[in-house]
Design a protein around this motif. Structure first.
Motif, PDB file in Angstrom:
ATOM      1  N   ASN A 146      39.752  39.914  43.025  1.00  0.00           N
ATOM      2  CA  ASN A 146      38.840  40.449  44.026  1.00  0.00           C
ATOM      3  C   ASN A 146      39.573  41.272  45.069  1.00  0.00           C
ATOM      4  O   ASN A 146      39.065  42.284  45.565  1.00  0.00           O
ATOM      5  N   LEU A 147      40.794  40.828  45.400  1.00  0.00           N
ATOM      6  CA  LEU A 147      41.621  41.584  46.333  1.00  0.00           C
ATOM      7  C   LEU A 147      41.967  42.951  45.750  1.00  0.00           C
ATOM      8  O   LEU A 147      41.913  43.981  46.442  1.00  0.00           O
ATOM      9  N   LEU A 148      42.289  42.975  44.461  1.00  0.00           N
ATOM     10  CA  LEU A 148      42.617  44.238  43.797  1.00  0.00           C
ATOM     11  C   LEU A 148      41.438  45.193  43.801  1.00  0.00           C
ATOM     12  O   LEU A 148      41.603  46.416  43.921  1.00  0.00           O
ATOM     13  N   LYS A 149      40.242  44.667  43.663  1.00  0.00           N
ATOM     14  CA  LYS A 149      39.049  45.506  43.645  1.00  0.00           C
ATOM     15  C   LYS A 149      38.855  46.222  44.972  1.00  0.00           C
ATOM     16  O   LYS A 149      38.287  47.306  45.032  1.00  0.00           O
ATOM     17  N   VAL A 150      39.358  45.600  46.033  1.00  0.00           N
ATOM     18  CA  VAL A 150      39.211  46.191  47.359  1.00  0.00           C
ATOM     19  C   VAL A 150      40.332  47.181  47.660  1.00  0.00           C
ATOM     20  O   VAL A 150      40.095  48.254  48.221  1.00  0.00           O
ATOM     21  N   ILE A 151      41.584  46.821  47.297  1.00  0.00           N
ATOM     22  CA  ILE A 151      42.733  47.646  47.713  1.00  0.00           C
ATOM     23  C   ILE A 151      43.112  48.712  46.697  1.00  0.00           C
ATOM     24  O   ILE A 151      43.959  49.555  46.972  1.00  0.00           O
ATOM     25  N   THR A 152      42.499  48.692  45.500  1.00  0.00           N
ATOM     26  CA  THR A 152      42.739  49.745  44.512  1.00  0.00           C
ATOM     27  C   THR A 152      41.422  50.427  44.190  1.00  0.00           C
ATOM     28  O   THR A 152      40.380  49.781  44.111  1.00  0.00           O
ATOM     29  N   PRO A 153      41.456  51.744  43.967  1.00  0.00           N
ATOM     30  CA  PRO A 153      40.215  52.474  43.732  1.00  0.00           C
ATOM     31  C   PRO A 153      39.533  52.137  42.421  1.00  0.00           C
ATOM     32  O   PRO A 153      38.336  52.274  42.288  1.00  0.00           O
ATOM     33  N   LYS A 154      40.320  51.669  41.452  1.00  0.00           N
ATOM     34  CA  LYS A 154      39.745  51.401  40.134  1.00  0.00           C
ATOM     35  C   LYS A 154      40.399  50.167  39.550  1.00  0.00           C
ATOM     36  O   LYS A 154      41.614  50.029  39.550  1.00  0.00           O
ATOM     37  N   ARG A 155      39.568  49.287  39.041  1.00  0.00           N
ATOM     38  CA  ARG A 155      40.095  48.023  38.548  1.00  0.00           C
ATOM     39  C   ARG A 155      40.889  48.207  37.265  1.00  0.00           C
ATOM     40  O   ARG A 155      41.984  47.708  37.125  1.00  0.00           O
ATOM     41  N   GLY A 156      40.365  48.852  36.281  1.00  0.00           N
ATOM     42  CA  GLY A 156      41.090  49.126  35.040  1.00  0.00           C
ATOM     43  C   GLY A 156      41.103  47.957  34.080  1.00  0.00           C
ATOM     44  O   GLY A 156      40.734  46.845  34.413  1.00  0.00           O
ATOM     45  N   GLU A 157      41.547  48.255  32.872  1.00  0.00           N
ATOM     46  CA  GLU A 157      41.532  47.254  31.805  1.00  0.00           C
ATOM     47  C   GLU A 157      42.507  46.113  32.065  1.00  0.00           C
ATOM     48  O   GLU A 157      42.277  44.986  31.659  1.00  0.00           O
TER      49      GLU A 157
ATOM     50  N   LYS B  94      43.248  36.129  53.699  1.00  0.00           N
ATOM     51  CA  LYS B  94      43.441  34.743  54.139  1.00  0.00           C
ATOM     52  C   LYS B  94      43.181  33.764  52.989  1.00  0.00           C
ATOM     53  O   LYS B  94      43.934  32.792  52.798  1.00  0.00           O
ATOM     54  N   GLU B  95      42.150  34.019  52.191  1.00  0.00           N
ATOM     55  CA  GLU B  95      41.863  33.164  51.038  1.00  0.00           C
ATOM     56  C   GLU B  95      43.008  33.227  50.028  1.00  0.00           C
ATOM     57  O   GLU B  95      43.406  32.201  49.446  1.00  0.00           O
ATOM     58  N   PHE B  96      43.545  34.416  49.825  1.00  0.00           N
ATOM     59  CA  PHE B  96      44.659  34.591  48.897  1.00  0.00           C
ATOM     60  C   PHE B  96      45.893  33.858  49.414  1.00  0.00           C
ATOM     61  O   PHE B  96      46.588  33.168  48.661  1.00  0.00           O
TER      62      PHE B  96
ATOM     63  N   ASP C 184      42.139  42.010  31.641  1.00  0.00           N
ATOM     64  CA  ASP C 184      43.014  41.110  30.879  1.00  0.00           C
ATOM     65  C   ASP C 184      43.395  39.896  31.720  1.00  0.00           C
ATOM     66  O   ASP C 184      43.477  38.777  31.216  1.00  0.00           O
ATOM     67  N   LEU C 185      43.655  40.129  33.001  1.00  0.00           N
ATOM     68  CA  LEU C 185      44.020  39.027  33.876  1.00  0.00           C
ATOM     69  C   LEU C 185      42.857  38.053  34.024  1.00  0.00           C
ATOM     70  O   LEU C 185      43.040  36.839  34.000  1.00  0.00           O
ATOM     71  N   ILE C 186      41.650  38.621  34.120  1.00  0.00           N
ATOM     72  CA  ILE C 186      40.468  37.765  34.223  1.00  0.00           C
ATOM     73  C   ILE C 186      40.347  36.895  32.978  1.00  0.00           C
ATOM     74  O   ILE C 186      40.127  35.688  33.052  1.00  0.00           O
ATOM     75  N   ASN C 187      40.524  37.528  31.836  1.00  0.00           N
ATOM     76  CA  ASN C 187      40.431  36.776  30.580  1.00  0.00           C
ATOM     77  C   ASN C 187      41.521  35.724  30.483  1.00  0.00           C
ATOM     78  O   ASN C 187      41.314  34.647  29.929  1.00  0.00           O
ATOM     79  N   LEU C 188      42.701  36.039  31.035  1.00  0.00           N
ATOM     80  CA  LEU C 188      43.838  35.131  30.948  1.00  0.00           C
ATOM     81  C   LEU C 188      43.523  33.795  31.605  1.00  0.00           C
ATOM     82  O   LEU C 188      43.957  32.746  31.147  1.00  0.00           O
ATOM     83  N   VAL C 189      42.796  33.798  32.667  1.00  0.00           N
ATOM     84  CA  VAL C 189      42.479  32.561  33.382  1.00  0.00           C
ATOM     85  C   VAL C 189      41.034  32.138  33.144  1.00  0.00           C
ATOM     86  O   VAL C 189      40.452  31.364  33.906  1.00  0.00           O
ATOM     87  N   ASP C 190      40.439  32.664  32.074  1.00  0.00           N
ATOM     88  CA  ASP C 190      39.085  32.263  31.661  1.00  0.00           C
ATOM     89  C   ASP C 190      38.037  32.490  32.746  1.00  0.00           C
ATOM     90  O   ASP C 190      37.140  31.659  32.954  1.00  0.00           O
ATOM     91  N   LYS C 191      38.175  33.601  33.442  1.00  0.00           N
ATOM     92  CA  LYS C 191      37.202  33.931  34.478  1.00  0.00           C
ATOM     93  C   LYS C 191      36.499  35.234  34.125  1.00  0.00           C
ATOM     94  O   LYS C 191      37.087  36.130  33.522  1.00  0.00           O
ATOM     95  N   LYS C 192      35.277  35.332  34.514  1.00  0.00           N
ATOM     96  CA  LYS C 192      34.524  36.562  34.318  1.00  0.00           C
ATOM     97  C   LYS C 192      34.329  37.239  35.670  1.00  0.00           C
ATOM     98  O   LYS C 192      34.266  36.594  36.713  1.00  0.00           O
TER      99      LYS C 192
ATOM    100  N   LYS D  52      41.939  29.769  40.706  1.00  0.00           N
ATOM    101  CA  LYS D  52      41.390  30.216  41.989  1.00  0.00           C
ATOM    102  C   LYS D  52      42.243  31.347  42.562  1.00  0.00           C
ATOM    103  O   LYS D  52      41.709  32.361  43.046  1.00  0.00           O
ATOM    104  N   THR D  53      43.560  31.198  42.489  1.00  0.00           N
ATOM    105  CA  THR D  53      44.468  32.230  43.001  1.00  0.00           C
ATOM    106  C   THR D  53      44.271  33.539  42.258  1.00  0.00           C
ATOM    107  O   THR D  53      44.198  34.621  42.868  1.00  0.00           O
ATOM    108  N   ALA D  54      44.176  33.452  40.927  1.00  0.00           N
ATOM    109  CA  ALA D  54      43.990  34.652  40.124  1.00  0.00           C
ATOM    110  C   ALA D  54      42.639  35.303  40.408  1.00  0.00           C
ATOM    111  O   ALA D  54      42.526  36.533  40.486  1.00  0.00           O
ATOM    112  N   ASP D  55      41.616  34.495  40.580  1.00  0.00           N
ATOM    113  CA  ASP D  55      40.274  35.017  40.844  1.00  0.00           C
ATOM    114  C   ASP D  55      40.239  35.753  42.175  1.00  0.00           C
ATOM    115  O   ASP D  55      39.684  36.859  42.282  1.00  0.00           O
ATOM    116  N   ILE D  56      40.845  35.153  43.197  1.00  0.00           N
ATOM    117  CA  ILE D  56      40.905  35.812  44.506  1.00  0.00           C
ATOM    118  C   ILE D  56      41.745  37.082  44.416  1.00  0.00           C
ATOM    119  O   ILE D  56      41.418  38.118  45.002  1.00  0.00           O
ATOM    120  N   GLY D  57      42.844  37.011  43.649  1.00  0.00           N
ATOM    121  CA  GLY D  57      43.697  38.181  43.472  1.00  0.00           C
ATOM    122  C   GLY D  57      42.966  39.335  42.822  1.00  0.00           C
ATOM    123  O   GLY D  57      43.142  40.501  43.209  1.00  0.00           O
TER     124      GLY D  57
END
Length: 466
Positions: free
Chosen positions: A146-157, A184-186, A161-169, A139-144
């Motif tokens: 999503n947070l990155l998608k907002v505060i960085t202009p480009k998500r990147g590869e 707050k969720e983070f 990898d982080l998504i795959n690491l915690v088995d999330k899509k 859950k922490t990684a998933d929220i993180g």
């Protein structure tokens, strides 16, 4: 040849604590005691020069915390049974439960954002396999993410990898996201990572070696997104170097010290190591001692090398490098002087002992401590400070008095020091022969300047490589 640097592996960390190699066990205890008594969110800087042993120190702290909080009772028992600390019990460092993370910032220097690598360290920590924590970590990684998608202009590869690491899509999100809600969720998710009524300790290492852009981002990301009451960050840094990093990012006129003061609630200067204890516990590092037989480690060369270490304030890493080089360049040359089977007479041996036991180690130390002073030394322009150190050194003075006690024209040590230096490096003795006393002389002076310089290069045929 082998390096003397001790890598901070778990086994080496364990042994270093058991033998109190650096004499810092009591400092480890004090820091852990502080962690057990602190309340709220903290950011602590452990300040020390490069090579002073900061990584070893924080990994020692991490090791003790991990043992005390292990589900394996034998691990906790090891800390008690080894008597690592001068305490009857460990109550002061075992009041709260802890989980730990070690984050090498330099290792992640090329990544886009430190949030992703910090979360990856959490996801791969030794306690992340706990079934009760898996959902929280995911859950922490998933929220993180999503947070990155907002505060960085480009998500990147790397985020993928982080998504795959915690088995999330990746999920589809609306274009407009409530950033404060996401923060707050983070925050809430991070709170759950710490043990109940305890702390999550994140050791951040090597920050001062990072590129300025990444180092600044690490500090600011932690400040803005990880300030959670039950998480403490401990940075092992060289603050003088980190201030320079800040200035390279914001400009030379920028006040780096006050900038860093915003991030660190507490700065702790790493105490100097106990050098006698360190050298005692690294027995055999000065291989030259083997040449002195019954003298063991009580010989001129050993004591002079320790005086050089103290004079130049060498760090632990610098001590290791100094001994490596001094052993290599001096061993075979000094061995020939001390060998009873050599063709050298006793008077010539006494003279050459000065060259190889005192001048050569001094040159090795200068070469490591101050390359400008070394270059001046080998060009015949040694500074008064360097020559005065040699002249005033108790080992050098004692040896000179021993070999000149019966001489009628005995000089003071300062005059003698400059006389032999100028004879070796400025060719002041026209007959290529220097009489030191009735029992000591140096013949063929002209060969020794070149021999000493070549020896310091490590490319001389006399270098000991095995």
């Amino acid at each position: 040849m082998k390096k003397y640097d001790i890598q901070p592996t778990e086994e080496n960390i364990k042994e270093s604590l058991k033998d109190n190699v650096t004499g810092r066990n009591e400092n480890v205890y004090q820091l852990l005691q502080l962690l057990n008594h602190q309340e709220g969110s903290w950011s602590i800087a452990i300040n020390g020069d490069w090579g002073s042993g900061k990584t070893f120190f924080v990994k020692q702290c991490k090791y003790v915390l991990d043992c005390l909080n292990s589900s394996d009772d034998s691990q906790k028992g090891n800390i008690n049974s080894e008597k690592l600390f001068n305490k009857e019990n460990l109550d002061d460092i075992d009041k709260k439960p802890f989980r730990t993370i070690y984050y090498d910032a330099w290792e992640h220097d090329n990544e886009t954002d430190p949030i992703q690598s910090l979360l990856a360290c959490i996801a791969t920590s030794n306690w992340a396999s706990n079934p009760k924590l898996k959902d929280t970590i995911r859950k922490t990684a998933d929220i993180g993410v999503n947070l990155l998608k907002v505060i960085t202009p480009k998500r990147g590869e790397a985020v993928e990898d982080l998504i795959n690491l915690v088995d999330k899509k990746a999920k589809d999100y609306k274009d407009k996201v409530d950033l404060e809600k996401l923060k707050k969720e983070f925050y809430d998710a991070l709170v759950e990572l710490a043990p109940e009524d305890g702390k999550l300790i994140v050791f951040v290492d090597e920050l001062d070696r990072c590129k300025p852009t990444y180092a600044i981002k690490v500090l600011e990301r932690i400040k803005h997104y990880f300030s959670v009451p039950n998480i403490t960050f401990i940075f092992s840094v060289d603050l003088s170097q980190l201030q320079n990093t800040v200035k390279r990012y914001y400009g030379e006129e920028f006040d780096g010290y006050h900038y860093l003061d915003r991030f660190f609630d507490l700065v702790i200067n790493l105490p100097e190591p106990d050098l006698d204890n360190y050298l005692k516990n690294t027995d055999g590092m000065l291989v030259l001692n083997n040449l002195f037989d019954t003298w063991a480690d009580d010989n001129y060369c050993n004591h002079f090398c320790k005086d050089l270490i103290a004079h130049f304030s060498f760090s632990l890493r610098q001590i290791n490098h100094f001994y490596l080089k001094t052993n290599s360049v001096t061993y075979n040359l000094l061995s020939n002087v001390l060998d009873d089977r050599s063709r050298l007479g006793s008077s010539e041996k006494n003279g050459l002992f000065i060259v190889y036991c005192f001048f050569l180690p001094l040159m090795c130390a200068l070469n490591q401590a101050n390359i400008d002073e070394f270059n001046k030394f080998i060009r015949g322009r040694a500074s008064d400070n360097v020559l005065d150190f040699l002249a005033n050194n108790s080992q050098f003075d004692t040896y000179y008095k021993d070999i000149s006690s019966d001489s009628n024209d005995k000089k003071d040590t300062s005059t003698f020091t400059r006389e032999i230096y100028n004879a070796l490096f400025n060719g002041t003795e026209r007959n290529d022969h220097l009489v030191i006393s009735d029992t000591a002389y140096i013949d063929r002076l002209s060969i020794y300047k070149d021999r000493l310089i070549k020896a310091c290069s490590l490319l001389d045929s006399n270098t000991k490589l095995d």
